[in-house]
Design a protein around this motif. Structure first.
Motif, PDB file in Angstrom:
ATOM      1  N   THR A 619       0.850  -1.178   0.000  1.00 32.76           N
ATOM      2  CA  THR A 619       0.000   0.000   0.000  1.00 32.76           C
ATOM      3  C   THR A 619       0.888   1.231   0.000  1.00 32.76           C
ATOM      4  O   THR A 619       2.101   1.144   0.210  1.00 32.76           O
ATOM      5  N   ARG A 620       0.282   2.378  -0.193  1.00 30.51           N
ATOM      6  CA  ARG A 620       1.079   3.610  -0.223  1.00 30.51           C
ATOM      7  C   ARG A 620       1.677   3.945   1.132  1.00 30.51           C
ATOM      8  O   ARG A 620       2.557   4.792   1.239  1.00 30.51           O
ATOM      9  N   SER A 621       1.199   3.284   2.182  1.00 35.25           N
ATOM     10  CA  SER A 621       1.800   3.480   3.498  1.00 35.25           C
ATOM     11  C   SER A 621       2.933   2.495   3.756  1.00 35.25           C
ATOM     12  O   SER A 621       3.570   2.543   4.803  1.00 35.25           O
ATOM     13  N   GLY A 622       3.193   1.578   2.789  1.00 31.14           N
ATOM     14  CA  GLY A 622       4.309   0.650   2.922  1.00 31.14           C
ATOM     15  C   GLY A 622       3.948  -0.720   3.457  1.00 31.14           C
ATOM     16  O   GLY A 622       4.827  -1.544   3.690  1.00 31.14           O
ATOM     17  N   LYS A 623       2.658  -1.003   3.664  1.00 32.25           N
ATOM     18  CA  LYS A 623       2.255  -2.303   4.189  1.00 32.25           C
ATOM     19  C   LYS A 623       2.216  -3.334   3.076  1.00 32.25           C
ATOM     20  O   LYS A 623       1.613  -3.111   2.022  1.00 32.25           O
ATOM     21  N   ILE A 624       2.859  -4.481   3.290  1.00 37.84           N
ATOM     22  CA  ILE A 624       2.850  -5.560   2.305  1.00 37.84           C
ATOM     23  C   ILE A 624       1.471  -6.217   2.307  1.00 37.84           C
ATOM     24  O   ILE A 624       0.957  -6.618   3.343  1.00 37.84           O
ATOM     25  N   MET A 625       0.874  -6.344   1.134  1.00 40.98           N
ATOM     26  CA  MET A 625      -0.463  -6.923   1.015  1.00 40.98           C
ATOM     27  C   MET A 625      -0.342  -8.436   0.842  1.00 40.98           C
ATOM     28  O   MET A 625      -0.366  -8.973  -0.274  1.00 40.98           O
ATOM     29  N   ARG A 626      -0.248  -9.135   1.954  1.00 35.49           N
ATOM     30  CA  ARG A 626      -0.022 -10.577   1.907  1.00 35.49           C
ATOM     31  C   ARG A 626      -1.221 -11.348   1.365  1.00 35.49           C
ATOM     32  O   ARG A 626      -1.071 -12.429   0.824  1.00 35.49           O
ATOM     33  N   ARG A 627      -2.421 -10.785   1.516  1.00 34.88           N
ATOM     34  CA  ARG A 627      -3.591 -11.483   0.979  1.00 34.88           C
ATOM     35  C   ARG A 627      -3.500 -11.590  -0.547  1.00 34.88           C
ATOM     36  O   ARG A 627      -3.958 -12.572  -1.129  1.00 34.88           O
ATOM     37  N   LEU A 628      -2.909 -10.583  -1.200  1.00 34.76           N
ATOM     38  CA  LEU A 628      -2.716 -10.659  -2.642  1.00 34.76           C
ATOM     39  C   LEU A 628      -1.651 -11.686  -2.990  1.00 34.76           C
ATOM     40  O   LEU A 628      -1.774 -12.414  -3.984  1.00 34.76           O
ATOM     41  N   LEU A 629      -0.612 -11.746  -2.169  1.00 35.79           N
ATOM     42  CA  LEU A 629       0.444 -12.728  -2.413  1.00 35.79           C
ATOM     43  C   LEU A 629      -0.093 -14.155  -2.283  1.00 35.79           C
ATOM     44  O   LEU A 629       0.363 -15.061  -2.984  1.00 35.79           O
ATOM     45  N   ARG A 630      -1.058 -14.357  -1.385  1.00 34.72           N
ATOM     46  CA  ARG A 630      -1.642 -15.698  -1.256  1.00 34.72           C
ATOM     47  C   ARG A 630      -2.341 -16.100  -2.554  1.00 34.72           C
ATOM     48  O   ARG A 630      -2.266 -17.252  -2.980  1.00 34.72           O
ATOM     49  N   SER A 631      -3.031 -15.152  -3.175  1.00 38.07           N
ATOM     50  CA  SER A 631      -3.699 -15.450  -4.447  1.00 38.07           C
ATOM     51  C   SER A 631      -2.682 -15.772  -5.532  1.00 38.07           C
ATOM     52  O   SER A 631      -2.855 -16.724  -6.308  1.00 38.07           O
ATOM     53  N   VAL A 632      -1.598 -14.985  -5.581  1.00 41.46           N
ATOM     54  CA  VAL A 632      -0.545 -15.232  -6.573  1.00 41.46           C
ATOM     55  C   VAL A 632       0.083 -16.602  -6.343  1.00 41.46           C
ATOM     56  O   VAL A 632       0.322 -17.367  -7.284  1.00 41.46           O
ATOM     57  N   ALA A 633       0.345 -16.942  -5.091  1.00 43.58           N
ATOM     58  CA  ALA A 633       0.968 -18.227  -4.768  1.00 43.58           C
ATOM     59  C   ALA A 633       0.093 -19.399  -5.200  1.00 43.58           C
ATOM     60  O   ALA A 633       0.592 -20.438  -5.634  1.00 43.58           O
ATOM     61  N   LYS A 634      -1.220 -19.226  -5.095  1.00 46.62           N
ATOM     62  CA  LYS A 634      -2.143 -20.295  -5.467  1.00 46.62           C
ATOM     63  C   LYS A 634      -2.387 -20.351  -6.971  1.00 46.62           C
ATOM     64  O   LYS A 634      -3.070 -21.254  -7.444  1.00 46.62           O
ATOM     65  N   GLY A 635      -1.849 -19.373  -7.695  1.00 48.62           N
ATOM     66  CA  GLY A 635      -2.082 -19.324  -9.126  1.00 48.62           C
ATOM     67  C   GLY A 635      -3.460 -18.820  -9.489  1.00 48.62           C
ATOM     68  O   GLY A 635      -3.946 -19.027 -10.596  1.00 48.62           O
ATOM     69  N   GLU A 636      -4.110 -18.132  -8.549  1.00 45.05           N
ATOM     70  CA  GLU A 636      -5.448 -17.612  -8.787  1.00 45.05           C
ATOM     71  C   GLU A 636      -5.386 -16.230  -9.429  1.00 45.05           C
ATOM     72  O   GLU A 636      -4.413 -15.490  -9.245  1.00 45.05           O
ATOM     73  N   ALA A 637      -6.417 -15.881 -10.143  1.00 42.33           N
ATOM     74  CA  ALA A 637      -6.546 -14.504 -10.620  1.00 42.33           C
ATOM     75  C   ALA A 637      -6.812 -13.617  -9.411  1.00 42.33           C
ATOM     76  O   ALA A 637      -7.588 -13.979  -8.514  1.00 42.33           O
ATOM     77  N   VAL A 638      -6.152 -12.475  -9.366  1.00 38.99           N
ATOM     78  CA  VAL A 638      -6.324 -11.547  -8.250  1.00 38.99           C
ATOM     79  C   VAL A 638      -7.618 -10.777  -8.467  1.00 38.99           C
ATOM     80  O   VAL A 638      -7.738  -9.963  -9.388  1.00 38.99           O
ATOM     81  N   THR A 639      -8.606 -11.061  -7.626  1.00 40.10           N
ATOM     82  CA  THR A 639      -9.911 -10.402  -7.752  1.00 40.10           C
ATOM     83  C   THR A 639     -10.133  -9.354  -6.671  1.00 40.10           C
ATOM     84  O   THR A 639     -11.094  -8.603  -6.722  1.00 40.10           O
ATOM     85  N   GLN A 640      -9.225  -9.300  -5.683  1.00 41.49           N
ATOM     86  CA  GLN A 640      -9.402  -8.331  -4.609  1.00 41.49           C
ATOM     87  C   GLN A 640      -9.091  -6.923  -5.095  1.00 41.49           C
ATOM     88  O   GLN A 640      -8.431  -6.719  -6.104  1.00 41.49           O
TER      89      GLN A 640
END
Length: 658
Positions: A619-640
């Motif tokens: 995010t623009r505040s510097g927080k890593i968006m791990r929920r998005l990384l979980r989708s990438v790791a699973k090979g899912e399309a990022v819908t969030q």
């Protein structure tokens, strides 16, 4: 001393310099405070509340547990948070003291005294009252880092309105959700914000959020003219400078009960509906002031700088309320740490003679990478001798980054207060005290005096030191969350679950206490504890191992993904201190890092796949968006929703596994 791996950590005892004049000197004084709280819990907190806060009506009741877990503190006392932060300092002779040193994105510096800040707060408070806004109303503040943002928060507190600050990077939909949930009667915003030399929209996002007609409680949108950029104008819109121009610079505070909601602050809502964390005026202000006083050992001549945004709880407690409640002088910064170059933080420390610096591990790690790739922005090129205390907030800091921070920013002389706390806790829960606590890189050390933290198993029983478990707080504390706005059942289920008979506050984090010292180390969110072939491992432990490979790794984030063989597999996203590798070179480096993790933790902890990127989704505040990384790791399309990301394109880059 060079950075070390987690298995070779050193202990740093408080220096004579850091102990001299400190409010808590040495472990004996820390232990005396802990014992005082153990022996007389309510008396301990009552004494701090009377010492640090001015009460219009003194309280006679300290803690009410009859409706647990809906605890009440100092409930028959009345006070006003704005009075405590502003009027009280002027009455003490500090009207001419600088309260805020504001540095704009372009480097322009503005200094505001306590008298100035009070006058501006009163003018806005009177303007809000003139619009029919008062005690019990909710006001959403959607602004970037600015003096006006703090004025807006203080003005709401002054008239008894409950503010809800929404981070300026959130999307129109996220803003709309928060406005609807609060039932806000007004929104305070700006035409635009400036970050990294760019003008970014704010008012237009407010317009979009209100266009659906689903936020019909909003009567007024008050707009601060920051850039003068072109914006649409609606009948409900008002310029901030116009509504305040004719208002008097005095405003009698609205005296409210200690349990009156001071603010609502929404959690990120990574799963389900965002949670409106409700904080009460009295208990929150007591803990904000006490932790600012003891954790940072704040003194009258300090220049304090918390780099957080006011859209997050850190910016509430350690910008808008804590330092002002103690009459401190602080820095506010509009921009980003890499503009116009990655030496911006160090130059500001040098220019403003900052003595206490409080920032996030994510920022530290990114600036390590910048310093090692560009000598021109290395901190050694700046005079950082004014620093005496460093702080870390937002996530556990890995030992390698801790060591770099200690050596290169603190000159191997400044204690680092590695603070664990949450939006829900209101202030520090586990943290070193700079003149007392021996430091161990990567550990947040011991509970703040008066905080009854523990590590338990799934049944609520204490686990032996050295064994991992679930972090809980066994007794209520003044600045704790009071409820989730409009959803008390969700509050009980989330934080006082039946698994623990509704007795213990569930932090949602795993932790382990050192077998010898009892020091706490946070191992990651409970839902981030991976179970690989029956072995439980915290993602933070693996991330720390990766980043401790200091010759290669700048940053790392670890998540789990389903695996047919092991149940769960470890997926690591890595930013190197060099250009992103591809092909055979990437495979070779991935193997090297797997072997490193196997050596540091054990073969079971080796990531099954490693993905390289130029950076991580933040995010623009510097927080890593791990929920998005979980989708990438699973090979899912990022819908969030990715609208809060500073770099959404990075998700495609992280898709290739090695």
């Amino acid at each position: 001393m060079s950075a070390t791996s987690p298995t070779e950590l050193h202990t740093y005892s408080p220096s004579a310099e850091s102990m001299a004049g400190a409010r808590v000197q040495g472990m004996a004084q820390y232990e005396a405070l802990v014992q005082e709280a153990n022996d007389d819990y309510e008396g301990y907190w009552a004494r701090r509340a009377r010492d640090l806060v001015s009460w219009k009506t003194p309280f006679t009741k300290v803690l009410n547990e009859t409706e647990a877990p809906f605890f009440k503190w100092f409930e028959d006392g009345t006070l006003n948070a704005s009075y405590n932060c502003l009027d009280r300092q002027i009455e003490a002779g500090l009207g001419g003291k600088v309260a805020i040193i504001f540095e704009a994105d372009d480097g322009t510096v503005t200094r505001v005294t306590y008298a100035d800040l009070l006058a501006r707060t009163c003018q806005l408070a009177n303007a809000l009252k003139a619009r029919g806004i008062g005690k019990g109303d909710r006001v959403v503040i959607y602004m970037s880092m600015s003096i006006e943002g703090v004025v807006a928060m203080q003005a709401c507190a002054r008239i008894g309105a409950t503010h809800s600050v929404v981070f300026g990077g959130f999307s129109a939909q996220s803003l709309q959700d928060r406005i609807k949930d609060t039932g806000a009667v007004a929104v305070i915003t700006a035409d635009e914000q400036l970050r990294g030399g760019k003008s970014l929209p704010l008012k237009s996002i407010v317009d979009e959020s209100l266009a659906s007609g689903q936020c019909d409680t909003v009567r007024d949108v008050i707009v601060y003219r920051r850039t003068g950029g072109k914006i649409a104008w609606n009948p409900r819109d008002l310029w901030l400078h116009e509504v305040t121009a004719a208002q008097p610079s005095t405003c009698e505070p609205e005296w409210v009960g200690a349990e009156h909601p001071l603010f609502l602050l929404y959690t990120s809502g990574s799963t389900g509906k965002p949670k409106g964390v409700q904080h009460a005026t009295g208990g929150y202000l007591v803990h904000a002031a006490l932790t600012t006083q003891l954790t940072f050992d704040l003194r009258s001549d300090d220049i304090f700088w918390c780099t957080a945004d006011i859209g997050w709880v850190t910016g509430h407690t350690y910008i808008a309320y804590g330092p002002l409640a103690l009459g401190g002088t602080q820095i506010m910064f509009e921009g980003v740490p890499t503009y116009p170059d990655a030496g911006r933080f160090w130059k500001m420390i040098q220019d403003h003679k900052v003595s206490i610096f409080y920032t996030a591990p994510t920022a530290i790690r990114s600036l390590i990478k910048a310093a090692e790739s560009n000598e021109a922005v290395h901190p050694r090129r700046y005079d950082l001798s004014s620093l005496r205390i460093l702080g870390s907030v937002g996530e556990p800091i890995n030992p390698a980054a801790w060591e770099w921070y200690h050596q290169n920013i603190g000159g191997s002389r400044c204690p680092i207060v590695d603070t664990f706390w949450q939006t829900e806790t209101g202030g520090h829960m586990i943290t070193p005290l700079p003149g007392a606590t021996p430091l161990v890189p990567g550990s947040c050390t011991l509970p703040f005096p008066g905080i009854m933290a523990a590590v338990v198993d799934e049944t609520g029983r204490d686990v032996p030191w050295g064994q991992g478990g679930i972090l809980v707080v066994k007794r209520p504390w003044p600045s704790m969350i009071r409820t989730i706005w409009g959803d008390p059942e969700r509050f009980k289920k989330s934080y006082y679950p039946e698994d623990f008979q509704g007795k213990y506050y569930l932090a949602g984090d795993g932790a382990i206490r050192d077998a010898k010292t009892g020091y706490f180390t946070i191992t990651g969110r409970i839902d981030d504890v991976l179970n690989v072939s029956g072995h439980r491992m915290g993602t933070m432990e693996i991330e720390s191992a990766l980043v401790s490979c200091t010759e290669l790794v700048a940053e790392a984030a670890v998540v789990g993904r389903p695996d047919d063989t092991t149940g769960e597999a470890i997926c690591a996203f890595v930013v190197l201190k060099r250009s992103r590798p591809t092909g055979d070179e990437a495979k070779a480096i991935a193997k090297q890092l797997r072997d490193w993790v196997g050596k540091e933790i054990g073969p079971i902890a080796k990531p099954k796949d490693i993905r390289f990127g130029d950076n991580l989704p933040k995010t623009r505040s510097g927080k890593i968006m791990r929920r998005l990384l979980r989708s990438v790791a699973k090979g899912e399309a990022v819908t969030q929703d990715t609208s809060t990301l500073e770099n959404p394109a990075i998700l495609d880059q992280l898709g290739q596994a090695y």
